[in-house]
Design an enzyme around this catalytic site. Structure first.
Site, mmCIF file in Angstrom:
data_model
loop_
_atom_site.group_PDB
_atom_site.id
_atom_site.type_symbol
_atom_site.label_atom_id
_atom_site.label_comp_id
_atom_site.label_asym_id
_atom_site.label_seq_id
_atom_site.Cartn_x
_atom_site.Cartn_y
_atom_site.Cartn_z
ATOM 1 N N ASP A 98 0.869 -1.364 0.058
ATOM 2 C CA ASP A 98 -0.113 -0.077 0.045
ATOM 3 C C ASP A 98 0.965 1.324 0.035
ATOM 4 O OD1 ASP A 98 -2.360 1.614 0.473
ATOM 5 O OD2 ASP A 98 -3.253 -0.098 1.289
ATOM 6 N N ASP A 199 -2.973 4.736 -2.491
ATOM 7 C CA ASP A 199 -3.990 5.324 -1.622
ATOM 8 C C ASP A 199 -4.409 6.620 -2.217
ATOM 9 O OD1 ASP A 199 -5.365 4.911 0.919
ATOM 10 O OD2 ASP A 199 -4.569 6.769 1.246
ATOM 11 N N GLU A 254 -6.576 3.643 -6.095
ATOM 12 C CA GLU A 254 -7.668 4.071 -5.695
ATOM 13 C C GLU A 254 -8.399 5.204 -6.209
ATOM 14 O OE1 GLU A 254 -9.744 4.331 -1.036
ATOM 15 O OE2 GLU A 254 -7.810 5.441 -1.643
ATOM 16 N N HIS A 327 -11.276 -2.770 3.404
ATOM 17 C CA HIS A 327 -11.141 -2.204 4.773
ATOM 18 C C HIS A 327 -11.816 -1.109 4.859
ATOM 19 C CE1 HIS A 327 -8.215 -0.070 2.770
ATOM 20 N NE2 HIS A 327 -8.114 0.606 3.845
ATOM 21 N N ASP A 328 -12.436 -0.429 3.940
ATOM 22 C CA ASP A 328 -13.200 0.848 4.209
ATOM 23 C C ASP A 328 -14.799 0.766 3.881
ATOM 24 O OD1 ASP A 328 -10.817 2.292 4.421
ATOM 25 O OD2 ASP A 328 -10.804 2.726 2.108
#
Ligand code: ISL
Ligand code: CA
Length: 554
Positions: A98, A199, A254, A327-328
């Site tokens: 990440d 990200d 993302e 995870h969001d």
């Protein structure tokens, strides 16, 4: 369509805090992941995406990095990391890191220097502005509530933070910042990692004027004012040219705030920017004008239209990422399936959908056993800074504790962050100690150990369909067409190329449905289904609740 290993490979995202705690301090760790390498291999996935494992004060669970070249002590050390990377590579698996470089932690050395004085060499690593008569420079809001500007007394100026106050945004207009980021990337690529998940990458370039924002439609503002800034494409091309293009590695961005029409500016084959974009279409489908805690209703037709639009927009040039949660976001089976009466059926149906759409498949830990949302009673049990801020804001605005807790049950990011459910023993086999966040009490019935032994489990279905997918490049690259698009209970589509043709029928409802489809006359064989013996009669199929069938057709 050009072929590539990262188009065919299936990504499995690990959220390290919640995967496996080997030293029993309540927090997942790298040794824990190493202890599960054979399990990962057994899933038939190809690429592991590790959410951040760098040094971090954990204001936002590792998405606030204070040293990009060090492993967080909670997770282990660099030897553990090297062992993990080798363990994955030895098994033919790849590793994606990440890369969180829109912002750093405020505890990063760069920010400590930057805030110390106006004339230090790191001042322009971040975005500083004077206030406007004692107020912030403009009215921009942070994604996690409140102003996006924080006042810093030392130099009497404001710094920009799109996320928490402890996540100051880097100033990408400074070439030194870009070079630092490139160096960080080279460090990990030289170690042998196979790519980066980037990200909030569409947010890196800011419009330096910082005018006040007029619109109050959340996603409209994200698209126009936060994402897709004036130099974002220049910076991504530069990154590709000086770093990514030199390695056999891929990038997945993302795509927050990117519209279908803008997507190929990032991932079009001729652009040389990013390889894959994961868009937000369906994961924000129920967000209202004021965001996630202001939800709106949506239909299956709306859901299909998102997939249709993105397929059209990317066309034969760009490349998509297929996922339903991470995870969001809430757990996919709770949000898009039925985690109550049709838990097993709907979890398998969603895995079928994911496996048969065009794009790189990205699965999240726990999808393989159908992990569900969690219903904590008290705000104390929620750990996510976003949930806590939103709770405080809601209470200030007059909402009751109960009202907001029930909103969290549906929308909280912590739904996806409870510990992995390995077995029915204490704490689901995740840890012997108190876990950092409570485990979902349904671990007694939903866990890996139990499903491993059951040939009809979600876990074994997942393994099987991923195995099948490896034999069917048509599912990865083939054309897609939604059939009977207006049907609000059935999602039916065709995937095909010059060699093979498939018909996929998914009943997204709690009802039995008789569905007429002329292509059923052309069935060659059933590739996979989530109930035994689908009932087909000529041009009709009698579907049970949440039944899914994949046919090869002539
Ligand atoms: O979480 C969201 C909605 O529930 C998103 O708006 C989220 O803020 C957005 O997807 C950005 O996410 C990424 O950057 C954040 C971090 O908190 C997330 O975990 C990460 O995936 C800041 O780094
Ligand atoms: Ca641990």
């Amino acid at each position: 369509m050009k072929k590539a290993w990262w188009k065919e490979g299936v990504i499995y995202q690990i959220y390290p805090r919640s995967f496996m705690d080997l030293n029993n301090d309540g927090v997942g760790d790298l040794k824990g992941i190493i202890s599960k390498l054979d399990y990962l291999k057994s899933l038939n996935i190809d690429i592991v995406w590790l959410s951040p494992v760098y040094q971090s004060p954990n204001d936002d669970n590792g998405y606030d990095i204070s040293d990009y070249l060090a492993i967080s002590g909670e997770f282990g050390d660099m030897n553990d990391f090297d062992e993990l990377l080798k363990g994955l590579h030895d098994r033919g698996l790849k590793l994606v890191m990440d890369l969180v470089v829109n912002h750093t932690s405020d505890e990063h050395e760069w920010f400590k220097a930057s805030r110390a004085s106006k004339n230090n060499s790191k001042r322009d690593y971040y975005i500083w502005r004077p206030g406007r008569n004692g107020s912030p420079p403009n009215n921009m809001q942070s994604f996690f509530g409140g102003s996006a500007w924080a006042y810093d007394e030392t130099t009497s100026a404001y710094y920009l933070h799109y996320f928490t106050k402890k996540q100051p945004d880097l100033n990408w207009d400074n070439p030194k910042v870009r070079e630092e980021v490139h160096q960080i990337m080279r460090y990990w690529l030289d170690k042998g990692v196979d790519g980066f998940r980037m990200d909030v990458i569409p947010l890196i370039s800011k419009n330096p004027e910082f005018l006040d924002i007029e619109s109050d439609d959340f996603w409209d503002v994200v698209n126009k004012e936060y994402a897709n800034g004036p130099n974002v494409h220049k910076y991504l091309r530069e990154m590709n040219e000086s770093v990514m293009s030199k390695y056999d590695a891929f990038s997945v961005g993302e795509g927050v705030g990117v519209s279908p029409a803008q997507a190929n500016d990032y991932v079009g084959a001729d652009r040389k920017e990013l390889d894959i974009l994961y868009h937000f279409g369906h994961v924000v489908i129920d967000f209202g004008a004021r965001g996630k805690y202001d939800p709106v209703k949506f239909s299956l037709v709306d859901f299909k239209n998102i997939f249709n639009d993105w397929y059209q927009a990317l066309g034969e040039s760009g490349w998509n990422c297929i996922y339903l949660d991470n995870h969001d976001f809430p757990r996919m089976v709770s949000r898009f399936g039925n985690d109550n009466h049709y838990h097993k059926e709907s979890a398998k149906l969603l895995i079928t959908l994911l496996s048969t759409l065009r794009g790189t498949l990205s699965l999240y830990q726990g999808n393989e056993i159908g992990m569900t949302n969690v219903k904590f009673d008290s705000i104390e049990d929620y750990k996510d800074v976003e949930a806590k801020n939103a709770y405080n804001e809601a209470i200030e605005n007059g909402l009751s504790d109960r009202e907001f807790i029930s909103a969290l049950h549906k929308q909280s990011r912590d739904n996806a962050r409870t510990p992995m459910q390995w077995s029915d023993s204490k704490n689901g086999g995740f840890t012997d100690k108190e876990p950092w966040i409570k485990i979902n009490p349904n671990y007694k019935s939903i866990n890996v150990q139990q499903q491993d032994n059951d040939p009809d489990s979600i876990l074994n279905y997942y393994r099987k369909i991923l195995q099948v997918r490896k034999l069917h490049n048509t599912w990865v690259y083939g054309y897609y067409e939604s059939l009977d698009n207006d049907n609000h209970r059935i999602y039916c589509y065709r995937r095909w190329d010059n060699e093979r043709s498939y018909l996929i029928i998914l009943n997204f409802s709690n009802d039995g449905v008789t569905y007429h489809q002329p292509l059923l006359e052309k069935i060659n064989r059933i590739v996979i289904s989530n109930y035994p013996n689908p009932e087909i009669d000529h041009r009709a199929i009698s579907l049970k609740p949440w039944e899914s069938v994949v046919f090869e057709i002539n």
